[in-house]
Structure formats: structure tokens, C-alpha cells
Design an enzyme around this catalytic site. Sequence first.
Site, PDB file in Angstrom:
ATOM      1  N   ASP A  15       0.834  -1.200   0.000  1.00 42.76           N
ATOM      2  CA  ASP A  15       0.000   0.000   0.000  1.00 42.76           C
ATOM      3  C   ASP A  15       0.869   1.250   0.000  1.00 42.76           C
ATOM      4  O   ASP A  15       1.938   1.264   0.634  1.00 42.76           O
ATOM      5  CB  ASP A  15      -0.858   0.057   1.303  1.00 42.76           C
ATOM      6  CG  ASP A  15      -1.801  -1.138   1.415  1.00 42.76           C
ATOM      7  OD1 ASP A  15      -2.170  -1.682   0.361  1.00 42.76           O
ATOM      8  OD2 ASP A  15      -2.115  -1.537   2.551  1.00 42.76           O
ATOM      9  N   ASP A  25       0.741   7.517   8.218  1.00 49.23           N
ATOM     10  CA  ASP A  25       1.007   6.093   8.552  1.00 49.23           C
ATOM     11  C   ASP A  25       2.366   5.983   9.240  1.00 49.23           C
ATOM     12  O   ASP A  25       2.535   5.368  10.283  1.00 49.23           O
ATOM     13  CB  ASP A  25       1.093   5.244   7.263  1.00 49.23           C
ATOM     14  CG  ASP A  25      -0.250   4.892   6.674  1.00 49.23           C
ATOM     15  OD1 ASP A  25      -0.359   4.831   5.437  1.00 49.23           O
ATOM     16  OD2 ASP A  25      -1.199   4.684   7.467  1.00 49.23           O
ATOM     17  N   GLU A  73       1.967  -3.133  10.950  1.00 45.88           N
ATOM     18  CA  GLU A  73       1.681  -3.170   9.514  1.00 45.88           C
ATOM     19  C   GLU A  73       2.745  -2.410   8.741  1.00 45.88           C
ATOM     20  O   GLU A  73       3.022  -2.683   7.589  1.00 45.88           O
ATOM     21  CB  GLU A  73       0.295  -2.589   9.210  1.00 45.88           C
ATOM     22  CG  GLU A  73       0.037  -2.568   7.705  1.00 45.88           C
ATOM     23  CD  GLU A  73      -1.393  -2.263   7.303  1.00 45.88           C
ATOM     24  OE1 GLU A  73      -1.830  -1.120   7.498  1.00 45.88           O
ATOM     25  OE2 GLU A  73      -2.079  -3.189   6.821  1.00 45.88           O
ATOM     26  N   GLU A  74       3.328  -1.395   9.391  1.00 45.73           N
ATOM     27  CA  GLU A  74       4.293  -0.523   8.696  1.00 45.73           C
ATOM     28  C   GLU A  74       5.732  -1.035   8.762  1.00 45.73           C
ATOM     29  O   GLU A  74       6.656  -0.349   8.308  1.00 45.73           O
ATOM     30  CB  GLU A  74       4.216   0.902   9.266  1.00 45.73           C
ATOM     31  CG  GLU A  74       2.839   1.539   9.194  1.00 45.73           C
ATOM     32  CD  GLU A  74       2.243   1.532   7.778  1.00 45.73           C
ATOM     33  OE1 GLU A  74       1.024   1.384   7.648  1.00 45.73           O
ATOM     34  OE2 GLU A  74       3.027   1.648   6.803  1.00 45.73           O
ATOM     35  N   ASP A  99      -1.839  -2.041  13.970  1.00 45.02           N
ATOM     36  CA  ASP A  99      -1.973  -1.276  12.731  1.00 45.02           C
ATOM     37  C   ASP A  99      -2.029   0.178  13.185  1.00 45.02           C
ATOM     38  O   ASP A  99      -3.077   0.636  13.643  1.00 45.02           O
ATOM     39  CB  ASP A  99      -3.250  -1.693  11.978  1.00 45.02           C
ATOM     40  CG  ASP A  99      -3.345  -0.956  10.648  1.00 45.02           C
ATOM     41  OD1 ASP A  99      -4.277  -1.270   9.875  1.00 45.02           O
ATOM     42  OD2 ASP A  99      -2.506  -0.052  10.403  1.00 45.02           O
ATOM     43  N   LEU A 125      -2.211   3.069  11.840  1.00 47.21           N
ATOM     44  CA  LEU A 125      -3.246   3.953  11.301  1.00 47.21           C
ATOM     45  C   LEU A 125      -3.928   3.253  10.132  1.00 47.21           C
ATOM     46  O   LEU A 125      -3.417   3.210   9.023  1.00 47.21           O
ATOM     47  CB  LEU A 125      -2.634   5.285  10.838  1.00 47.21           C
ATOM     48  CG  LEU A 125      -3.572   6.487  10.839  1.00 47.21           C
ATOM     49  CD1 LEU A 125      -4.264   6.675  12.172  1.00 47.21           C
ATOM     50  CD2 LEU A 125      -2.818   7.760  10.473  1.00 47.21           C
ATOM     51  N   ASP A 126      -5.126   2.662  10.425  1.00 41.28           N
ATOM     52  CA  ASP A 126      -5.833   1.950   9.359  1.00 41.28           C
ATOM     53  C   ASP A 126      -6.782   2.915   8.644  1.00 41.28           C
ATOM     54  O   ASP A 126      -7.422   3.757   9.268  1.00 41.28           O
ATOM     55  CB  ASP A 126      -6.640   0.795   9.954  1.00 41.28           C
ATOM     56  CG  ASP A 126      -7.407   0.081   8.852  1.00 41.28           C
ATOM     57  OD1 ASP A 126      -6.810  -0.737   8.147  1.00 41.28           O
ATOM     58  OD2 ASP A 126      -8.589   0.426   8.647  1.00 41.28           O
ATOM     59  N   GLU A 186      -5.308  -6.616  12.709  1.00 43.17           N
ATOM     60  CA  GLU A 186      -6.630  -6.035  12.420  1.00 43.17           C
ATOM     61  C   GLU A 186      -7.721  -7.009  12.868  1.00 43.17           C
ATOM     62  O   GLU A 186      -8.515  -6.714  13.762  1.00 43.17           O
ATOM     63  CB  GLU A 186      -6.760  -5.712  10.915  1.00 43.17           C
ATOM     64  CG  GLU A 186      -5.860  -4.554  10.479  1.00 43.17           C
ATOM     65  CD  GLU A 186      -5.755  -4.388   8.964  1.00 43.17           C
ATOM     66  OE1 GLU A 186      -6.021  -5.348   8.209  1.00 43.17           O
ATOM     67  OE2 GLU A 186      -5.379  -3.278   8.527  1.00 43.17           O
TER      68      GLU A 186
HETATM   69  P1  P6P Z   1     -11.639  -1.497  -0.224  1.00 41.89           P
HETATM   70  C1  P6P Z   1      -8.490   0.574   4.434  1.00 41.89           C
HETATM   71  O1  P6P Z   1      -7.481   0.482   3.451  1.00 41.89           O
HETATM   72  C2  P6P Z   1      -8.941  -0.842   4.734  1.00 41.89           C
HETATM   73  O2  P6P Z   1      -7.880  -1.585   5.208  1.00 41.89           O
HETATM   74  C3  P6P Z   1     -10.092  -0.837   5.710  1.00 41.89           C
HETATM   75  O3  P6P Z   1      -9.988   0.195   6.623  1.00 41.89           O
HETATM   76  C4  P6P Z   1     -11.299  -0.709   4.817  1.00 41.89           C
HETATM   77  O4  P6P Z   1     -12.477  -1.260   5.381  1.00 41.89           O
HETATM   78  C5  P6P Z   1     -10.875  -1.474   3.576  1.00 41.89           C
HETATM   79  O5  P6P Z   1      -9.450  -1.427   3.533  1.00 41.89           O
HETATM   80  C6  P6P Z   1     -11.406  -0.839   2.306  1.00 41.89           C
HETATM   81  O6  P6P Z   1     -10.954  -1.650   1.232  1.00 41.89           O
HETATM   82  O7  P6P Z   1     -10.972  -2.569  -1.058  1.00 41.89           O
HETATM   83  O8  P6P Z   1     -13.112  -1.757  -0.039  1.00 41.89           O
HETATM   84  O9  P6P Z   1     -11.348  -0.104  -0.679  1.00 41.89           O
END
Ligand code: P6P
Length: 338
Positions: free
Chosen positions: A71, A77, A100-101, A119, A121-122, A278
Site C-alpha cells: 500500500d 502512517d 503493519e508498517e 496497525d 493507522l488503518d 486487524e
Molecule cells: P476497499 C483501508 O485500506 C482498509 O484496510 C479498511 O480500513 C477498509 O475497510 C478497507 O481497507 C477498504 O478496502 O478494497 O473496499 O477499498
Amino acid sequence: MIENSRIALTIGTALDRFIKNHQEEFKYATGELSQILRDIALSGKVVNREINRAGLINLSGNMGSLNMAGDNQQKLDVLANIRFTRALTKGGEVCAIVSEEEDDIIEVNKDANYVIAIDPLDGSSNIDVNVSIGTIFSVYRRVSEVGTPVTEEDVLQPGINQVAAGYVLYGSSTMLVYTTGSGVNGFTYDPTLGEYFLSHQNMVIPEDGKIYSVNEGSYNSFSPPVKAFVDDCRDKNISGRYIGSLVADFHRNLLKGGIYGYPATAKSPNGKLRLMYECNALAFVIEQAGGKASTGEQRIMEINPADIHQKTPIFIGSKKMVERVEAFHKEMAKVAQD
Ligand code: P6P
């Protein structure tokens, strides 16, 4: 004489006092876990401040680098990762951190008892558009002897071994929601006092819900049982609510009842979300709040991790809704066998 209560509103229980008052509930009540929760709470305050000012201090946008998941790393992040890993390292109670980082395990203090999976910053791609985002964390006790180098077994533990887990939600208000295995409690941050106060005591998710959170743009690549579940939600006029930020969707569903699903798709054949930092963390919270978390075929917290960054499909939320997903999987597996 004016009655005091009419002029002096009571202030709720501060996080610190709550941790102290409930320390004995934790079977290893030696203050170490309390210190970890304080480290996380403090980091959440710092990250909260930086998120709120991101647009003003050139912290929006990405670093131009990729994380382990491939990503784009947002500036926040990287900053959040630094804040949480530094605070946990300084707190002295952590022997290893999985983030995650970070590609590999961060070995911290070999004389400490706890492993953190985080994680930092998700959902950070939502920062620039001002959508709520979150930090997700999981706490384990090491299995190897204190004082020896951290081993893979210390880190690759199933979710049922978690001793604490939770999240920080940076939303219209900033909240810390966590469990140490005796229910779930939510604390709202008051920036004018720099303190978190108990605002959601003993959180329980409604057994059934009227909200489903799935990216229906991937519908065509869903497996038959997942398609059947989504069709069933549509037939029942259940509301679709999908923010694209896991912690925000999860938190709303926890309060109102609902289900979040990230199944296997063509783009993410093993799902997109990470088991260690997560899915397991939110699975511990949801089970403690009376809900369920499953791949559709297996309880999330019973998956034995093989890799610190491994992904898993996940359906998490109201018990009855997750059970419907599992029933579709079971039914279709039987048909496939016959
Ligand atoms: P998509 C954000 O990148 C994440 O990890 C979650 O927070 C979120 O629900 C999901 O991915 C969104 O992914 O593929 O639906 O855009």
C-alpha cells in the site's frame, strides 16, 4: 443554598483511574498491562493532534513509499507508526512489536513480558478526505522465557491467546475502546483536559442488526455463499453502510448492530485485512461484546498464524448476522459435496 450538583457537573471516570480500579480483573495484574494501555492512550492523543492538523502542517498525502502490503504509505502512517512504537518501547513492558508498517518483527526489551501487534493507522488513505480512521492493537503474553531472545512462537499466536485488544477511533470525537477479557469499555478523549473519560461502559453489540458493510463493487468476484448473504441482505432491505475505513464501520456496527465483511475477492484472494493486527484484535473486542468474528467457515481467533502479515477473509459483528453467513457457507459446502 444552590445544590452543588446544579453547578458542578460530575466528570466521568478518567481512563487512568479506570485502569487502576480494574487492574485486579486482569489475571497478570502486575501493572505491566496497565502501562501498555497508558502508552497506547498517550500515543493516541499525539496521533489525534497530528491528524487534526494534517492539512495545516503538510502531513497529508503519501510518502512515495510502499508498506509490506504494497500500500502507498501515507505520511501519517509513518508518523503514527513512529509514535506508537516509540511510546511502547519507552514504556518498557514490550518484548516485541509487529506493525503493519514494518516488514519484520521489532525486537524491543527481552526482559519484558508482552508482544504487541498493531496497525498504527488503518484507513489512512481517507485522511485527505476527512473520513474517520483508526489505530488497531492486540496484546499477547510471550510464551518463551523472559530474558531470552524473542521467538516466532511469541509472536505467531492465535487470537484466543490475546490478553487485551482494542482500537482508537479518530472521528467526530476520538475514542479508545478496549477489552482485557472482562467486557468492552469505551473512553472519549476530551482535548481541553487532555484526558480520556469513560463514556461507553460495558459495550454490548445487538444480537442482530440492520446494517451490512461490504464493498459491493467486488460482488461479481464473491464466492456463492457470500453472494447469497449479500442477496439476502438486499431482500431484507438491510441498509448498506460502507465507509471504506474499517474502524469507523466496525464502531458504528458495534453500537447499532450490523456486520462488516471483507471476503476473498479476485483482487484479494485471501481477503484484504490482516489477521494479526486487524482481525484478531477486533474479533476479541466483538466476542467480548457478545458478537462473532468468522471467515465464514472458521472462528477468526482460532486461526493459527503462519506469517505476521497474513491476510484472512472476515465477517464480524452481530452474532445472528455472522451466523447467517456461516449457514450459507455450510449449506453450499454440503451441496457441493452431494
Ligand atoms: P476497499 C483501508 O485500506 C482498509 O484496510 C479498511 O480500513 C477498509 O475497510 C478497507 O481497507 C477498504 O478496502 O478494497 O473496499 O477499498
